[in-house]
Motif scaffolding. Structure first.
Motif, PDB file in Angstrom:
ATOM      1  N   ALA A   1     -15.945 -15.649   4.042  1.00 21.32           N
ATOM      2  CA  ALA A   1     -16.448 -17.020   3.907  1.00 21.32           C
ATOM      3  C   ALA A   1     -16.470 -17.447   2.444  1.00 21.32           C
ATOM      4  O   ALA A   1     -16.004 -18.534   2.091  1.00 21.32           O
TER       5      ALA A   1
ATOM      6  N   TYR B   1     -17.192 -10.995 -17.807  1.00 24.60           N
ATOM      7  CA  TYR B   1     -15.843 -11.574 -17.789  1.00 24.60           C
ATOM      8  C   TYR B   1     -15.502 -12.250 -19.103  1.00 24.60           C
ATOM      9  O   TYR B   1     -14.351 -12.240 -19.538  1.00 24.60           O
TER      10      TYR B   1
ATOM     11  N   HIS C   1      -4.976 -17.445 -10.715  1.00 22.43           N
ATOM     12  CA  HIS C   1      -6.409 -17.214 -10.893  1.00 22.43           C
ATOM     13  C   HIS C   1      -7.018 -16.410  -9.752  1.00 22.43           C
ATOM     14  O   HIS C   1      -8.204 -16.119  -9.774  1.00 22.43           O
TER      15      HIS C   1
ATOM     16  N   ILE D   1     -12.924 -18.088   1.114  1.00 20.48           N
ATOM     17  CA  ILE D   1     -12.313 -19.352   1.556  1.00 20.48           C
ATOM     18  C   ILE D   1     -12.947 -20.531   0.828  1.00 20.48           C
ATOM     19  O   ILE D   1     -12.249 -21.425   0.342  1.00 20.48           O
ATOM     20  N   VAL D   2     -14.285 -20.516   0.712  1.00 16.74           N
ATOM     21  CA  VAL D   2     -14.949 -21.631   0.024  1.00 16.74           C
ATOM     22  C   VAL D   2     -14.497 -21.700  -1.434  1.00 16.74           C
ATOM     23  O   VAL D   2     -14.116 -22.761  -1.941  1.00 16.74           O
ATOM     24  N   LEU D   3     -14.492 -20.555  -2.107  1.00 15.33           N
ATOM     25  CA  LEU D   3     -14.115 -20.552  -3.530  1.00 15.33           C
ATOM     26  C   LEU D   3     -12.674 -21.010  -3.718  1.00 15.33           C
ATOM     27  O   LEU D   3     -12.384 -21.829  -4.589  1.00 15.33           O
TER      28      LEU D   3
ATOM     29  N   LEU E   1      -9.019  -6.561 -15.349  1.00 12.72           N
ATOM     30  CA  LEU E   1      -9.356  -7.241 -14.098  1.00 12.72           C
ATOM     31  C   LEU E   1      -9.509  -6.235 -12.964  1.00 12.72           C
ATOM     32  O   LEU E   1     -10.344  -6.412 -12.078  1.00 12.72           O
TER      33      LEU E   1
ATOM     34  N   LEU F   1     -14.867 -12.286  -7.843  1.00 10.87           N
ATOM     35  CA  LEU F   1     -16.140 -13.007  -7.735  1.00 10.87           C
ATOM     36  C   LEU F   1     -16.600 -13.046  -6.279  1.00 10.87           C
ATOM     37  O   LEU F   1     -17.788 -12.877  -5.999  1.00 10.87           O
TER      38      LEU F   1
ATOM     39  N   THR G   1     -10.889 -22.868  -1.756  1.00 12.29           N
ATOM     40  CA  THR G   1     -10.722 -24.310  -1.494  1.00 12.29           C
ATOM     41  C   THR G   1     -11.259 -25.134  -2.650  1.00 12.29           C
ATOM     42  O   THR G   1     -10.629 -26.112  -3.046  1.00 12.29           O
ATOM     43  N   VAL G   2     -12.427 -24.737  -3.171  1.00 11.58           N
ATOM     44  CA  VAL G   2     -12.987 -25.530  -4.272  1.00 11.58           C
ATOM     45  C   VAL G   2     -12.074 -25.466  -5.490  1.00 11.58           C
ATOM     46  O   VAL G   2     -11.739 -26.503  -6.088  1.00 11.58           O
ATOM     47  N   VAL G   3     -11.622 -24.257  -5.830  1.00  8.42           N
ATOM     48  CA  VAL G   3     -10.745 -24.135  -7.001  1.00  8.42           C
ATOM     49  C   VAL G   3      -9.443 -24.893  -6.768  1.00  8.42           C
ATOM     50  O   VAL G   3      -8.940 -25.583  -7.657  1.00  8.42           O
TER      51      VAL G   3
ATOM     52  N   THR H   1      -9.431 -13.228 -10.289  1.00  7.95           N
ATOM     53  CA  THR H   1     -10.815 -13.535 -10.652  1.00  7.95           C
ATOM     54  C   THR H   1     -11.586 -14.022  -9.439  1.00  7.95           C
ATOM     55  O   THR H   1     -12.732 -13.629  -9.215  1.00  7.95           O
ATOM     56  N   ILE H   2     -10.950 -14.894  -8.642  1.00  3.43           N
ATOM     57  CA  ILE H   2     -11.640 -15.441  -7.473  1.00  3.43           C
ATOM     58  C   ILE H   2     -11.973 -14.326  -6.483  1.00  3.43           C
ATOM     59  O   ILE H   2     -13.076 -14.268  -5.934  1.00  3.43           O
TER      60      ILE H   2
END
Lengths: 366, 364
Positions: free
Chosen positions: B17, B309, B59, B20-22, B271, B66, B24-26, B62-63
């Motif tokens: 979850a 980071y 990116h 997917i949210v991250l 990373l 996180l 989509t926002v990015v 990193t996503i």
């Protein structure tokens, strides 16, 4: 009611603040990666600390871009938690009717909308300007493209094309060229100056070389060459307009944008892009209000049977789809020549109606 | 095993979850940014989605890290809050035993981050650079947009065509200013049309004049014309910028030995190590007292992520400036974060405190 509202507002503010901080952390990292690459290619002059300051000063713009999404995620989290812990049921039995809940949510949304507007209009442009100054120390004065900014102005019969190579951090212009054309489109005057300053009556140019072309007869043309240490060119082009053509329209304050659109329209240039940006700027903060209203129905759900995560996830996705639509409408409107304010306001209207519908249905069903 | 599977199932759900949210926002923010870039002429409007996709792909390490970190912290926070952790501790499971299922969950993520950071990141950056240079090299005619000033031919020429233009191959009220080191030429005309002659594109200007001003010596040439043809060439292929560290393949970085390239390699490897360290840190920091305030541990976790980071970026710069060698950086940053995480974990696992340690010494 006052206690309830204060509790609700504090919870939402904390949660929104936390989510915003988390996203800013992520984007700060991305910006830093990009900036360090530039810093590496520029050389040792551009130090780590100036890169840090530059990236830090650019964060208010990110806050402005992210705020509707973080307001949504933060508010949904609080609402769903209130519903899950049965806190919202207690609030309802103690007199938080649907209208009052809606009123509180609207008030909260308005506060966020005002905050977003203030950040977008005052904080972000100011900090972007400061960031540009930090960069200007390393990369030279602010400029765009290879020749700088080009502007047009109509003064009665004559029309002018003006080129400003760069804008100093202090607000003075460097490398100014002015071409004047008469009504037939013949070149009437050309001037080139090393520097210029904005004054009340026009631009004060220094070290000017001027050519005035006099078309007296049919075949005859005379040229008058002059050079002055100082020369005043009467114009209505202001410093914010020059800055606007050098800067990204997204970084301008609403009033400056409005004046610039008027200037473009008055001088036969395309203003559509800036017009859409203007309306976008006006309607964008209201999406915070839409987001809060969108998350209110979550407080009325029952999570005893589980499945809270799925609802929250769905709500977040709905909000992001709104955000996406909001932006895509702006650019699509630009390409398709839609009415600027309609393309800026339509997504907000659609989603408000949808979320109010969901809210009404959830309240009525019980 | 119930212990293992219950943690991993919840972790997987939370990780999915969050991811997917991250993403989509990015993606949304990057799309908005790329669209802004396109409307200013940085990338071709047709390439917007491609550029956005490559940026997000770059990116993604990193996503992913996180998301994993958020999943671990939020899952553990929930377990503490619902007193599940207390039950596990009561059943003879210490904090260190939780590490095993977390690591078992994290290793595929670590592999993915490794592949993305070492292989996909340079490739995606290369694609973006290529798209941008190709768009910069498009021909003059493709650039001209009515009602806007347009720079062509490397900035030596500037076009302006009136907004009310009759068609695609014709224009009215043209203004062209071109500058070379010796002279400045201003051409203005009432109308113009585009014509193809012998495979060359020629712009025919009507009813205008051309003023040439010498910049180094006094001299001026004014010519009026009824019809004037000028060749509109394709822009000469600008030389693409030197390949930067960001686009160089990882094995080339390793064999080169230049500090800038080594620093980039260290960043990419960092990373991967960061995933492992985040697992340990997440377990060490996500402590929530069920009845007390909620967010102290979560806040600490967020700040740890931010600091860690950004220190990776700072470290890259130091290696680049040769203030620090690459192995020293790896040891100092990633090693010390790992040591710190493990130390906190051991203290929590064994319930060490100053008082208990002092008491132990006194009895000894």
């Amino acid at each position: 009611m006052k206690t309830l509202r204060r509790y609700l507002f504090r919870e939402v503010a904390l949660s929104v603040g936390f989510v915003t901080l988390a996203f800013i952390a992520l984007f700060f990292f991305f910006d830093m990666v990009d900036e360090l690459r530039v810093a590496g290619s520029v050389g040792p002059g551009y130090t780590l600390s100036s890169a840090l300051v530059y990236v830090l000063l650019r964060q208010p713009q990110h806050v402005y871009e992210l705020l509707p999404i973080t307001v949504l995620i933060g508010t949904i989290f609080v609402m769903a938690r209130l519903a899950q812990n049965s806190e919202f049921t207690i609030m309802r039995t103690s007199g938080l009717g649907p209208w009052r809940a809606l009123g509180a949510a609207a008030l909260l949304g308005l506060v966020f909308a005002l905050g977003t507007f203030a950040i977008g209009d005052y904080v972000a442009p100011a900090s972007e300007r400061a960031a540009d100054i930090v960069r200007a120390r390393q990369f030279g004065p602010l400029s765009t493209g290879l020749t700088g900014a080009w502007l047009k102005e109509q003064q009665g019969e004559q029309s002018y094309a003006v080129n400003v190579r760069a804008l100093e951090p202090g607000g003075d212009m460097r490398g100014v060229r002015i071409f004047a054309f008469d009504a037939d489109g013949h070149l009437a005057m050309s001037a080139r100056a090393d520097a210029a300053r904005f004054t009340e009556d026009g631009w004060e140019l220094t070290q000017v070389a001027r050519n005035t072309f006099l078309h007296t007869g049919t075949d005859e043309a005379r040229v008058l060459r002059e050079s002055d240490a100082q020369w005043l060119w009467p114009t209505r082009i202001t410093s914010s307009m020059v800055a606007a053509s050098l800067l990204n329209p997204q970084k301008m304050a609403t009033l400056d944008l409005f004046l610039y659109v008027r200037h473009l329209q008055a001088n036969g240039q395309k203003a559509q892009r800036y017009e859409i940006e203007l309306w976008h700027k006006v309607f964008y903060p209201l999406s915070c209000l839409v987001m809060v209203v969108l998350s209110l129905p979550f407080a009325y759900l029952h999570f005893r049977s589980g499945g809270m995560a799925a609802y929250v996830f769905g709500g977040v996705m709905a909000g992001i789809s709104f955000f996406l639509l909001n932006n895509v409408f702006g650019f699509a409107g630009n390409l398709q020549n839609w009415s600027p304010w309609l393309s800026a306001a339509a997504p907000g209207l659609i989603y408000s109606v949808l979320s109010l519908g969901a809210f009404g249905w959830l309240v009525l069903r019980q | 095993m119930l212990f293992d599977s219950s943690i991993r199932k919840e972790l997987a759900r939370s990780f999915g979850a969050t991811l997917i949210v991250l993403v989509t926002v990015v993606m949304t923010i990057m799309l908005v940014r790329t669209l802004g870039l396109a409307s200013r002429g940085g990338v071709a409007p047709a390439d917007v989605l491609l550029v956005m996709g490559f940026t997000v792909l770059g990116h993604l390490p990193t996503i992913l890290s996180l998301s994993l970190f958020v999943a671990i912290v939020s899952t553990l926070a929930r377990m503490y809050r619902d007193s599940e952790m207390v039950i596990w501790f009561g059943a003879g499971r210490g904090l260190l035993q939780v590490l095993a299922p977390l690591l078992r969950f994290a290793w595929p993520v670590m592999l993915a981050v490794g592949a993305l950071a070492l292989v996909v990141w340079p490739w995606a950056n290369q694609q973006i650079d290529e798209l941008k240079t190709r768009y910069e090299q498009r021909s003059d005619v493709d650039r001209i947009a009515p009602g806007e000033f347009q720079e062509t031919a490397g900035g030596t020429r500037v076009f302006f065509i009136d907004k009310d233009t009759p068609g695609a191959n014709a224009a009215s009220k043209i203004f062209i200013a071109s500058t070379t080191p010796e002279r400045e030429t201003v051409t203005s005309a009432q109308s113009a049309r585009l014509k193809v002659q012998d495979g060359q594109r020629i712009a025919i200007l009507n009813n205008g004049e051309r003023v040439e001003m010498m910049l180094d010596k006094p001299g001026l040439r004014v010519s009026e014309f009824v019809e004037y043809g000028t060749q509109v060439g394709n822009a000469q292929g600008a030389t693409p910028g030197a390949p930067s560290a960001k686009t160089t393949a990882s094995w080339q970085l390793a064999t080169s030995g230049a500090p800038a390239l080594l620093a980039e390699l260290g960043w990419r490897l960092g990373l991967v190590f960061a995933v492992l360290n985040l697992v340990v840190l997440g377990l060490a920091l996500a402590v929530v007292q069920p009845r007390a305030g909620r967010s102290a541990g979560v806040m600490a976790a967020l700040f740890a992520f931010m600091a860690y980071y950004n220190l990776m970026n700072v470290g890259q710069r130091w290696v680049e400036a040769e203030r620090l060698s690459l192995p020293a950086l790896m040891l100092a940053l990633h090693g010390s974060v790992l040591a710190l995480g493990l130390a906190i974990l051991l203290v929590r696992h064994n319930h060490w405190s100053w008082r208990s340690l002092l008491a132990a010494r006194r009895t000894a």
